[in-house]
Scaffold this active site. Structure first.
Site, PDB file in Angstrom:
ATOM      1  N   GLY A 122     -14.024  28.259  53.247  1.00  0.00           N
ATOM      2  CA  GLY A 122     -13.334  28.320  54.540  1.00  0.00           C
ATOM      3  C   GLY A 122     -14.236  27.778  55.639  1.00  0.00           C
ATOM      4  O   GLY A 122     -15.457  27.972  55.616  1.00  0.00           O
ATOM      5  N   GLY A 176     -13.234  27.925  59.170  1.00  0.00           N
ATOM      6  CA  GLY A 176     -12.822  28.342  60.506  1.00  0.00           C
ATOM      7  C   GLY A 176     -14.043  28.840  61.270  1.00  0.00           C
ATOM      8  O   GLY A 176     -15.186  28.539  60.911  1.00  0.00           O
ATOM      9  N   LEU A 177     -13.816  29.613  62.308  1.00  0.00           N
ATOM     10  CA  LEU A 177     -14.936  30.083  63.115  1.00  0.00           C
ATOM     11  C   LEU A 177     -15.970  30.806  62.265  1.00  0.00           C
ATOM     12  O   LEU A 177     -17.168  30.547  62.386  1.00  0.00           O
ATOM     13  CB  LEU A 177     -14.422  31.021  64.212  1.00  0.00           C
ATOM     14  CG  LEU A 177     -13.678  30.330  65.349  1.00  0.00           C
ATOM     15  CD1 LEU A 177     -13.083  31.372  66.287  1.00  0.00           C
ATOM     16  CD2 LEU A 177     -14.604  29.410  66.121  1.00  0.00           C
ATOM     17  N   ALA A 178     -15.527  31.707  61.408  1.00  0.00           N
ATOM     18  CA  ALA A 178     -16.476  32.486  60.620  1.00  0.00           C
ATOM     19  C   ALA A 178     -17.170  31.603  59.584  1.00  0.00           C
ATOM     20  O   ALA A 178     -18.399  31.630  59.452  1.00  0.00           O
ATOM     21  CB  ALA A 178     -15.766  33.653  59.943  1.00  0.00           C
ATOM     22  N   GLY A 179     -16.402  30.810  58.854  1.00  0.00           N
ATOM     23  CA  GLY A 179     -16.968  30.005  57.767  1.00  0.00           C
ATOM     24  C   GLY A 179     -17.880  28.900  58.270  1.00  0.00           C
ATOM     25  O   GLY A 179     -18.983  28.704  57.747  1.00  0.00           O
ATOM     26  N   HIS A 202       1.160  38.043  63.712  1.00  0.00           N
ATOM     27  CA  HIS A 202       0.148  37.222  64.345  1.00  0.00           C
ATOM     28  C   HIS A 202      -1.217  37.329  63.679  1.00  0.00           C
ATOM     29  O   HIS A 202      -1.944  36.356  63.554  1.00  0.00           O
ATOM     30  CB  HIS A 202       0.050  37.668  65.808  1.00  0.00           C
ATOM     31  CG  HIS A 202      -1.028  37.011  66.569  1.00  0.00           C
ATOM     32  ND1 HIS A 202      -1.148  35.645  66.630  1.00  0.00           N
ATOM     33  CD2 HIS A 202      -2.055  37.505  67.302  1.00  0.00           C
ATOM     34  CE1 HIS A 202      -2.194  35.343  67.387  1.00  0.00           C
ATOM     35  NE2 HIS A 202      -2.762  36.441  67.782  1.00  0.00           N
ATOM     36  N   ARG A 215      -0.659  45.197  72.612  1.00  0.00           N
ATOM     37  CA  ARG A 215       0.286  44.370  71.865  1.00  0.00           C
ATOM     38  C   ARG A 215       1.271  45.179  71.039  1.00  0.00           C
ATOM     39  O   ARG A 215       2.453  44.867  71.001  1.00  0.00           O
ATOM     40  CB  ARG A 215      -0.499  43.459  70.919  1.00  0.00           C
ATOM     41  CG  ARG A 215      -1.295  42.440  71.664  1.00  0.00           C
ATOM     42  CD  ARG A 215      -2.142  41.620  70.733  1.00  0.00           C
ATOM     43  NE  ARG A 215      -2.770  40.544  71.498  1.00  0.00           N
ATOM     44  CZ  ARG A 215      -3.603  39.657  70.993  1.00  0.00           C
ATOM     45  NH1 ARG A 215      -3.921  39.704  69.716  1.00  0.00           N
ATOM     46  NH2 ARG A 215      -4.113  38.710  71.752  1.00  0.00           N
ATOM     47  N   SER A 251       0.205  32.475  74.895  1.00  0.00           N
ATOM     48  CA  SER A 251      -0.872  33.392  75.255  1.00  0.00           C
ATOM     49  C   SER A 251      -0.334  34.600  76.003  1.00  0.00           C
ATOM     50  O   SER A 251       0.516  34.486  76.881  1.00  0.00           O
ATOM     51  CB  SER A 251      -1.890  32.673  76.120  1.00  0.00           C
ATOM     52  OG  SER A 251      -2.756  33.627  76.675  1.00  0.00           O
TER      53      SER A 251
END
Lengths: 246, 637
Positions: free
Chosen positions: B40, B42-45, B401, B330, B284
C-alpha cells in the site's frame, strides 16, 4: 438516452487494436460517463464477453487514474474536469461517442483504454521532491511563505498526473506536468537548495522517456482537468536556463 | 490466546518516550541486511516505506494502482489536526488527546491516542519541510481552521485538497528513495496472501495485475497499509478499488480483526441519484460551519424549498442540540438525518435527503464570501447534480466513509502474527468507535513517519530470521491456491456479473447493518450472506482470461472476501449489545434517542479469530481502561 460507442479494444501491449462498436441503452442524464461504461460492461459480462478495461478509481476527479479521448478530446468536451466528473447530460441522446486511450509513445497501451504512465513516476523520481529525511526538521512556522506565493505554488501542485496534457499535445510533450512540479518547488523556499539539480535531472528524464518538445500551442492548458496554467512552463524554462547559466 | 497490548509503564505523558528508550535498536550497519515489505502506498504506506528506507533498510513497496500517487488518501479534503496552538486558543496535546478519546466514545486505547496527539505536531513540521503547500496567513505563517465541531482551531489544510497534497509529499519522499535504490517499487501488484513460516510473517504472494502472474515477495517483516473496508457496503465514499483483501487474507492466516462493526457514516454526501450509481461523493463537513441543515416540518412536503417559509422548516439539529447545532459529531448528524427521512420528512426525488442551506450565510456575508470558502464544493455539487447551490439549498445524505475497525495491533502496531505490522485505516487502533474529522490523515502519517520506524527496529533486533527462498513450500502452496481461486472464478461461467453480487451485498449491509442496527436485522444479515455466497459460487460470471489484465478477476477476489468480512461485521455488531460512536443499536438508546453505552459489559476491544468459511469466529477481548479521560455520556446538547 442511448448512444453508440466506438471503443478502442486492444488485448495487450503487443496486440493490434481496433475500434469495436457497442450500444449503450437505458442511460439517464444523471449517470456519470464512467457509470455509462459500467452499464455497458455489465451487459458484456452478462453475455460472457470480455469487459472494456479502463483506469479509474476515486471517481471524484482527484486520483488522476481515469483519462481517455472522448470524441477526440482528452477527458471529453468540458473544461476543467476529469473523465470521471463528466455526466451524460453533457451528451446528445442518440449520438455516437468515440473512446480511445491516450496516444503517446511514452504512454504504451496496456489494454483497451488503459495506458502505462509510469514515465511520470520516473520523472518525479529524478528530482521532484525536497530531500528531507523524516525527523530533524524545524518547526513548520520557522519557514514563512508569503500567501500569494503559497497560493501560486498550490495552483501548480494541484496537478493530478492524469496525462491529459501529454495526450492533448500534438508533440506528446510532458512540459506542463514537469513544469507543475518544478514550479511548485521553485516558488517555495523549501525547494531552493536543489533547484538547479532538480530541473536539470527532471528535464533529462523527460527527454529520456521520449516525450516530445513544447511548441507553445497551449493545448495542454486547455485540456488540463485542473486548469494548470502554461505560465508554469515559462517558469520551468527560466529555471532551466538559470541552471544552465550557473 | 491472551492479547498483550504492550502498553508501556509510566504516566501517559512519558509512555512513548520511555518506550522509545527501551526499544532495541538495529545497528546502523546492520539495517541494510533487513528487508521489509510495505503493501500500500497511501499516507501510511508511502510515509512508512520512505522513512524505513531513509533509515537504511531495504524496502519493497507494492500497490495495486499504476502509481503510488493514486492511493485513496489523495481524496481526503478537509485537513489534518495538530495541537500546535498557533492560534493561541487553548489547544494542547492533552486537549487533542481528550477530544479524540471522547469523540471515539471511550472505545480507543488511551496510550495510543496520547502518542498520536504527541507526534501530530511533528507531522506538520515534516510536511512543511517537504514543500506541502499548506494554507498560509498574510504574514506567511500557517493558517488553521476549526473543523468537525472542535472548539479550537487546530486543523491545517491545503484548500479542499489536503489529502492530495500530503500524499504527494509522502509520494515524493518515496520517489526519492526509489531513485536512491533503497526502495524497490512494484506497481499493479495486489497482495493475495500472507506467508507465515514458523509463526513469523515472512512475505507475501501478489498477483501481477498486468500479466496475471502470481509472484512471491520475501522479507523479514511485512507492513500492511492497505486502507479500510467501507466498500463492503458497495456504495461508499471510498474509491472503487478500495478493498479488504490484504487485511482479510492476513486475518485468515491468524491476525485477529478488531472491532469490525465500528464503521463511520459521513453526514455530508451527495445523495444517491440512480440505481446505476457507482459510488458516493463526500463534500467536506466544513460546509456545516456555515450551512444550516433542515427538512420541511410537514411530511412529504413536495414544494420547492425556496417556497417553504422559515416557520415551516425544522432546523432539527439546531433544535435538538442548541449548543453544538449543525456541528454535532458525524455519527449524531448522520443518524438524525436518517431519522428525519424515516419519518417522511426526506426531500428530493428519492426522499432520502435533507437540505443544507447557505441562504443565510450568503445574506449575512456575501455570495463571494461563500464562494471563496466553499467554491470548490459548490462546483463539485453542480458538476454532479447539475444544480446551483448558491440559488437553492443543497441536498445531502449520509454515506459510508471510514472504518475504525481493522486488524488488531499492539502498541508497536504489530498484529497477532509476529512480524506483521498494520498501519493507518487498516488497523483498528486509535479512533475507537468514531473518528473525528481531520484525524485520519494524522493517524496515517503518524503511524508511517513516526511510529513504525521505531517499533519495527525492536522486532528485527530481537528476532531470528532463518534464510528463506521463494521455493519454500509456504510460497509455492500459497501461489497455487491463489491461482486456483482465480481459475475457479473464470470457470463458473454463470449469469450474474461480479458488480451485481457486490451491489446486492452492499444493499443488505446498508439496510440492516448501516446507520442503525438491531438484533433482528443483524440475524437476517447472517442468514442471507451464506445464501448469497452459495449463489455466487454457482452463478457468477467472470469473463476474460487469468493471464492478462482483467479487472473482473480483481473485483471477483475482492467481493469474495467482502462476503466473509460482512459476516464478521454483522457478528460483531450483533454481539456488541450497546450503542457507541458509529455503532448504533436501536435497542440501546436513551429516552431522547442518544446512544447508550454499556461500559460495564463492553468496555473492551473485540478481537476476532478466524476459524474458516461459514465457521463461527472466536471472540477475544482486550479490556480497556480509562485512567485519564473519565468515561461520560457524550452530550452535545
Amino acid at each position: 438516452m442511448q448512444f453508440t460507442l466506438k471503443v478502442w479494444r486492444q488485448h495487450d501491449r503487443q496486440a493490434e487494436g481496433k475500434f469495436v462498436e457497442y450500444k449503450a441503452t437505458d442511460i439517464t442524464p444523471d449517470m456519470s460517463f464512467l457509470e455509462m461504461l459500467d452499464a455497458v460492461n455489465l451487459d458484456l459480462a452478462r453475455n460472457g464477453e470480455e469487459t472494456i478495461a479502463f483506469d479509474h478509481d476515486c471517481r471524484e476527479g482527484i486520483c488522476g487514474s481515469c483519462g481517455m479521448y472522448i470524441n477526440g478530446r482528452a477527458h471529453g468536451p468540458l473544461r476543467g474536469v476529469a473523465t470521471c466528473q463528466l455526466y451524460m447530460r453533457s451528451f446528445k441522446d442518440g449520438n455516437t461517442i468515440v473512446l480511445e486511450p491516450w496516444r503517446a509513445k511514452a504512454f504504451p497501451v496496456i489494454k483497451d483504454l488503459v495506458v502505462d504512465r509510469s514515465a511520470f513516476d520516473r520523472i518525479i523520481q529524478a528530482g521532484g521532491y525536497v530531500s528531507v529525511d523524516t525527523g530533524g526538521v524545524p518547526d513548520a512556522n520557522t519557514i514563512p511563505v508569503p500567501k500569494p506565493i503559497a497560493e501560486e505554488a498550490f495552483d501548480a501542485a494541484a496537478c493530478i498526473g492524469c496525462g491529459a496534457c501529454v495526450a492533448a499535445c500534438k508533440n506528446s510533450s510532458a512540459m506542463l506536468f514537469v513544469a507543475a512540479k518544478v514550479s511548485q518547488l521553485a516558488l517555495l523556499p523549501q525547494g531552493q537548495p536543489e533547484q538547479k539539480a532538480r530541473v536539470e535531472r527532471m528535464i533529462a528524464q523527460m527527454d529520456e522517456e521520449e516525450f516530445g518538445g513544447c511548441s507553445n500551442t497551449y493545448a495542454c492548458e486547455a485540456e488540463c482537468p485542473k486548469e494548470i496554467s502554461v505560465s508554469h512552463i515559462a517558469r520551468l524554462n527560466r529555471e532551466f536556463l538559470k541552471a544552465r547559466l550557473k | 490466546m491472551t492479547l498483550d497490548s504492550k502498553i508501556p509503564e509510566g504516566p501517559i505523558q512519558q509512555k512513548w518516550d520511555n518506550h522509545r528508550f527501551n526499544l532495541k535498536l538495529v545497528n546502523p550497519a546492520n539495517k541494510r541486511k533487513y528487508h521489509i515489505i510495505v503493501v500500500g502506498t497511501g499516507l501510511a504506506g508511502a510515509s512508512a516505506a520512505a522513512s524505513l528506507a531513509e533509515l537504511g533498510y531495504h524496502v519493497t513497496s507494492l500497490c495495486y494502482h499504476e502509481s503510488p500517487r493514486r492511493a485513496h488518501s489523495i481524496a481526503a479534503q478537509g485537513g489534518i489536526n495538530a495541537p500546535k496552538n498557533y492560534k493561541n486558543d487553548g489547544d494542547s496535546v492533552w486537549r487533542l488527546f481528550y477530544d479524540t478519546v471522547k469523540g471515539g466514545d471511550y472505545r480507543a486505547r488511551e496510550a495510543n491516542v496520547y502518542r498520536l496527539a504527541q507526534v501530530s505536531g511533528n507531522i506538520i513540521d515534516q510536511c512543511a519541510a517537504q514543500g506541502v503547500p499548506f494554507a498560509r496567513e498574510y504574514g506567511g505563517l500557517l493558517d488553521n481552521r476549526s473543523f468537525g465541531g472542535a472548539q479550537v482551531s487546530r486543523t491545517f489544510y491545503a484548500r479542499g485538497q489536503t489529502g492530495q497534497q500530503l500524499l504527494l509529499g509522502a509520494y515524493q519522499a518515496l520517489c526519492r528513495q526509489i531513485d536512491s535504490g533503497k526502495v524497490k517499487f512494484y506497481a499493479r501488484r495486489e497482495m493475495l496472501d500472507l506467508i507465515v513460516i514458523d509463526g513469523q510473517a515472512r512475505g507475501i504472494v501478489a498477483r501481477n495485475l498486468e500479466s496475471g502472474a502470481i509472484e512471491p515477495y520475501i522479507g523479514d517483516a511485512v507492513v500492511l497499509a492497505t486502507g479500510g473496508y467501507g466498500n463492503v457496503f458497495f456504495l461508499s465514499t471510498n474509491a472503487k478499488y478500495c478493498n479488504a483483501t490484504a487485511i482479510w487474507r492476513a486475518h485468515k492466516r491468524g491476525a485477529l480483526f478488531g472491532n469490525p462493526c465500528f464503521t463511520q457514516i459521513h453526514p455530508t454526501c451527495i445523495p444517491v441519484a440512480s440505481d446505476y450509481q457507482s459510488k458516493l461523493t463526500l463534500m467536506s463537513e466544513s460546509l456545516r460551519n456555515d450551512g444550516r441543515i433542515w427538512v420541511p416540518k410537514k411530511a412529504r412536503d413536495k414544494r420547492d424549498p425556496r417556497q417553504i417559509p422559515d416557520a415551516e422548516r425544522d432546523y432539527y439539529l439546531e433544535r435538538m442540540y442548541p449548543s453544538f447545532g449543525n456541528l454535532v459529531p458525524r455519527d449524531v448528524a448522520s443518524r438524525r438525518a436518517k431519522e428525519m427521512c424515516d419519518k417522511g420528512h426526506g426531500v428530493g426525488p428519492t426522499q432520502l435527503a435533507v437540505y443544507l442551506d447557505f441562504a443565510e450565510a450568503i445574506q449575512r456575508n456575501t455570495k463571494e464570501w461563500v464562494a471563496e470558502k466553499y467554491g470548490n464544493l459548490f462546483d463539485m455539487y453542480h458538476e454532479i447534480t447539475g444544480e446551483n447551490a448558491y440559488e437553492a439549498p443543497m441536498r445531502i445524505y449520509p454515506a459510508v466513509h471510514y472504518t475504525m475497525g481493522g486488524l488488531w495491533v499492539d502498541y508497536n502496531l504489530m498484529s497477532t502474527i509476529p512480524g506483521l505490522f498494520v498501519l493507518g485505516e487498516a488497523n483498528f487502533s486509535d479512533h475507537g468507535a468514531n473518528r473525528l474529522g481531520a484525524s485520519a490523515l494524522m493517524q496515517g502519517l503518524g503511524d508511517g513517519y513516526f511510529i513504525i520506524p521505531y517499533t519495527i527496529g525492536n522486532y528485527l533486533a530481537t528476532s531470528k530470521f532463518p534464510p528463506l527462498k521463494s521455493d519454500h513450500p509456504a510460497f509455492t502452496e500459497a501461489a497455487k491456491s491463489v491461482l486456483e481461486q482465480t481459475r475457479r472464478f473464470v470457470s463458473i461461467k454463470g449469469k450474474r456479473p461480479v458488480d451485481d453480487f457486490h451491489r446486492q451485498l452492499g444493499k443488505i449491509m446498508w439496510d440492516l447493518c448501516g446507520m442503525a442496527r438491531n438484533a433482528d436485522g443483524l440475524k437476517k444479515v447472517l442468514q442471507s450472506i451464506p445464501q448469497l455466497r452459495e449463489e455466487w459460487w454457482k452463478d457468477v460470471v467472470v469473463p476474460g482470461s487469468v493471464d492478462n489484465f482483467n479487472p473482473e478477476i480483481e473485483k471477483a477476489g475482492r467481493v469474495a472476501d467482502f462476503f466473509d468480512l460482512a459476516e464478521l461485521l454483522a457478528t460483531d455488531a450483533l454481539h456488541r449489545e450497546e450503542s457507541c460512536g458509529g455503532h448504533f443499536r436501536e435497542e440501546y438508546q436513551t429516552e431522547d434517542g442518544e446512544a447508550r453505552r454499556n461500559d460495564d459489559k463492553f468496555m473492551y476491544v473485540a478481537a476476532w479469530e478466524y476459524k474458516g468459511v461459514g465457521e463461527k469466529s472466536v471472540l477475544h477481548k482486550e479490556p480497556l481502561s480509562f485512567e485519564y479521560v473519565k468515561p461520560s455520556q457524550r452530550s452535545y446538547k
